[in-house]
Design an enzyme around this catalytic site. Sequence first.
Site, PDB file in Angstrom:
ATOM      1  N   SER A 187     -55.796   0.640   3.187  1.00  0.00           N
ATOM      2  CA  SER A 187     -55.405  -0.648   3.744  1.00  0.00           C
ATOM      3  C   SER A 187     -54.299  -1.292   2.921  1.00  0.00           C
ATOM      4  O   SER A 187     -53.926  -0.803   1.861  1.00  0.00           O
ATOM      5  CB  SER A 187     -56.610  -1.583   3.770  1.00  0.00           C
ATOM      6  OG  SER A 187     -56.952  -1.934   2.442  1.00  0.00           O
ATOM      7  N   LYS A 188     -53.816  -2.399   3.432  1.00  0.00           N
ATOM      8  CA  LYS A 188     -52.771  -3.127   2.727  1.00  0.00           C
ATOM      9  C   LYS A 188     -53.243  -3.581   1.348  1.00  0.00           C
ATOM     10  O   LYS A 188     -52.461  -3.653   0.409  1.00  0.00           O
ATOM     11  CB  LYS A 188     -52.333  -4.334   3.554  1.00  0.00           C
ATOM     12  CG  LYS A 188     -51.237  -5.140   2.872  1.00  0.00           C
ATOM     13  CD  LYS A 188     -50.771  -6.303   3.704  1.00  0.00           C
ATOM     14  CE  LYS A 188     -49.700  -7.103   2.957  1.00  0.00           C
ATOM     15  NZ  LYS A 188     -50.179  -7.655   1.674  1.00  0.00           N
ATOM     16  N   ARG A 189     -54.529  -3.862   1.249  1.00  0.00           N
ATOM     17  CA  ARG A 189     -55.073  -4.296  -0.044  1.00  0.00           C
ATOM     18  C   ARG A 189     -54.886  -3.227  -1.110  1.00  0.00           C
ATOM     19  O   ARG A 189     -54.710  -3.534  -2.280  1.00  0.00           O
ATOM     20  CB  ARG A 189     -56.557  -4.615   0.095  1.00  0.00           C
ATOM     21  CG  ARG A 189     -56.834  -5.825   0.967  1.00  0.00           C
ATOM     22  CD  ARG A 189     -58.283  -6.168   0.934  1.00  0.00           C
ATOM     23  NE  ARG A 189     -58.771  -6.249  -0.446  1.00  0.00           N
ATOM     24  CZ  ARG A 189     -59.788  -7.005  -0.811  1.00  0.00           C
ATOM     25  NH1 ARG A 189     -60.419  -7.722   0.074  1.00  0.00           N
ATOM     26  NH2 ARG A 189     -60.187  -7.028  -2.074  1.00  0.00           N
TER      27      ARG A 189
ATOM     28  N   ALA B 202     -52.432  -1.193  -1.233  1.00  0.00           N
ATOM     29  CA  ALA B 202     -51.022  -1.245  -1.602  1.00  0.00           C
ATOM     30  C   ALA B 202     -50.828  -2.289  -2.687  1.00  0.00           C
ATOM     31  O   ALA B 202     -50.188  -2.030  -3.710  1.00  0.00           O
ATOM     32  CB  ALA B 202     -50.184  -1.578  -0.378  1.00  0.00           C
TER      33      ALA B 202
END
Length: 512
Positions: A265-267, A269
């Site tokens: 997920s973006k988290r 990243a």
Amino acid sequence: MNKEVRVRFAPSPTGALHIGGVRTALYNFLFARKMGGKFLLRIEDTDQTRFVSGAEAYIKDALEWLNISPDESPWSPGNCGPYRQSERKPMYMQYALDLVEKGHAYYAFDTSEELDAMRERLTAARVVSPQYNTITRTQMKNSLTLPEDEVKARLASGDPYVIRIKIPRKEEVRLNDMIRGWVMVHSNTLDDKVLMKSDGMPTYHLANIVDDHLMGITHVIRGEEWLPSAPLHVLLYRYFGWEDSMPQFAHLPLLLKPDGNGKLSKRDADKHGFPVFPMDWADPNSGDKAIGFKEAGYLPDAFLNFLAFLGWNPGDHRELFTLDELVDAFSVERIGKSGTKFDINKAKWFNEQYLRSKTDQELSRYLIADVEKDGLSVSEDKAAKIVAIMKERATFPADLWKEGKFMLIAPQKFDEAVASKKWNQEAITVLSTYKEKLANLNESITAESAKALLEESAAVHDIKFGKVMQAVRLAVTGVGAGPDLMAVFEIIGKEELISRISYALDTLQIQS
RNA sequence: GGUCCGUUCGUCUAGGGGUUAGGACGUAUCCCUUUCACGGAUAAAACACGGGUUCGAUUCCCGUACGGACUACCA
């Protein structure tokens, strides 16, 4: 008779296209090219509440950057348009009604409060999975329980309603997934999914079956998160009478977090400092910003190559593939079953390989742009020379200038650790002589002449040239490590070299 | 919880009833070398567990464990 292969990538424009989506697009693209078929893109924007402006353009740009643009799409339509589900809205209702007529779907008038109440009731009664299904629908407000008159009256008066599929009570639903083989589910674990929403839009389930059928899709290659609803889709094909032309399914393994648990997920990243999106993205609603592989310095071919290997391999030991080679080598059979953890190190390695395969001229573009951004200038010729000695040590194009700045900018200070170890009387002696010899030279220096001269300068003092090299490097570049020094000298040039040596001789002190 | 899917070095994976279980990234060491890097070489490193089936199972079957997805009028 073999039909032309037609596959689709069907993202919804709810934000930046995730790297997992890019891989799905890539596999669809590769499969279509390999089979001599068509790759289409359909925008699944049936949820108007989640629409994000700019998301569709982002999808288009990302695929273009990677050179895997669809053959048919909203911006390059074929004969099966429109390619946005919102624009196809008028055609879905008739299919839902067809199912109602055939007795495979029904109207439901329950409000969201009533649905919540039902779930609460079931939870309280310790029913394992509270859902709208063969059992519970008998207690809800729908065309199966209400008198026909009331149903007609409600419809006539414009009461909000949805259309739900009527899941059969006892039936084994099976599908043959290209990656996973036979998957069987009993219908009593399925629920009566909404097909048409009260806003008149179809849900994903209805729209995707209708559109895939109408668009002649032969293979559905999508993420594993769709596997649980695949049996529902099979049922829909059956009820529509399209089972003979039902596409083959291939459910791709998921892309997982680098540290174990769950979908990437973006988290992740943000947490690990690497991109999970192809390009930079700024969300117009939340204001969230995310970095992209493109802007982080990944070359499109390298990124694609890396992505292709996340869940697929050619079966031999080759790793570096151009897009055409990927097309040639690709097969669904060689896609793995298990989830794939994301390893940014491997992505970097691919990038280094591709960077090194580029010519000095190609890479010069990046260097020149970065140099000019810093308010300096460099000739194309010199840029190419710098690139030639820098590219072996770079991961990203930006490293060329970041790591090679010293070639255009003289050091102001010197690495203390190196200075204390290597700066000594011998170095001063040799450098002084070297400076004189350079000054007496009439022509400009080359790597060879620079070296010959330095060797001479050391020899006259009976000092071994290797002994003072580190000090010489320090004097000219300010640091103790870097590319071949004599090549650096050639790029720097005689005058600059003399000036740097003078500065070092004046500035550096011998430490004891 | 339920349904479904999965499980080979730290990571990506090859393989498949009898193999020294292969490769790549990363890590370590050595070589090359004016340093660092590149390159080359070497090393450490894996079949989740328990039962079957079998002369033999990492490979086939069944369980267990673990992980994941799904479980919305989201896709």
